[in-house]
Design a protein around this motif. Structure first.
Motif: not given
Length: 137
Positions: A120-137
């Motif tokens: 809906x209106x909300x963004x649910x943050x799950x990961x802060x990723x300063x090391x770029x490890x969550x997904x391939x960039x």
């Protein structure tokens, strides 16, 4: 006027009902940000003081723009990019059901992404990723 949040109801195991994907909200809504599901390996505790300040400034900026503007803005600006569920390289919290097919990533400090999903209106943050490890960039 923002919608009132729905009360969480326990399921048969006594846990909170699982999270569901976007079932409403309009493109005119401005985002609300939730950090309730932020994962311990990718949370704000690992951020420097400067990164925390940049994150607060970014959230302030993003929360002032309607979703329609965020959708059409450049992904390295005030926009976001969509990431398919099968591109995520880390464990997805069990509270996020299979019907959440994609995530979105906002840049939160530098090019480091804040990854989560819209409900809906909300963004649910799950990961802060300063090391770029969550997904391939």
């Amino acid at each position: 006027m923002p919608k009132k949040p729905r009360a969480a109801k326990p399921n048969e195991k006594g846990n909170i009902v699982k999270v569901h994907p976007d079932r409403g909200g309009t493109s005119e809504d401005k985002p609300l940000f939730s950090f309730y599901l932020l994962q311990s390996s990718f949370n704000i505790k690992a951020c420097s003081k400067d990164e925390k300040a940049q994150l607060a400034n970014r959230i302030h900026l993003l929360s002032g723009l309607p979703w329609k503007n965020l959708k059409t803005s450049p992904r390295h600006g005030a926009g976001y990019e969509k990431i398919s569920r099968d591109s995520i390289k880390v464990a997805i919290p069990q509270e996020i059901t299979e019907d959440v097919k994609h995530f979105i990533a906002f840049r939160c400090f530098g090019k480091a992404p804040m990854i989560g999903y819209r409900q809906e209106q909300t963004f649910h943050a799950i990961w802060l990723d300063p090391k770029f490890a969550v997904y391939d960039h």
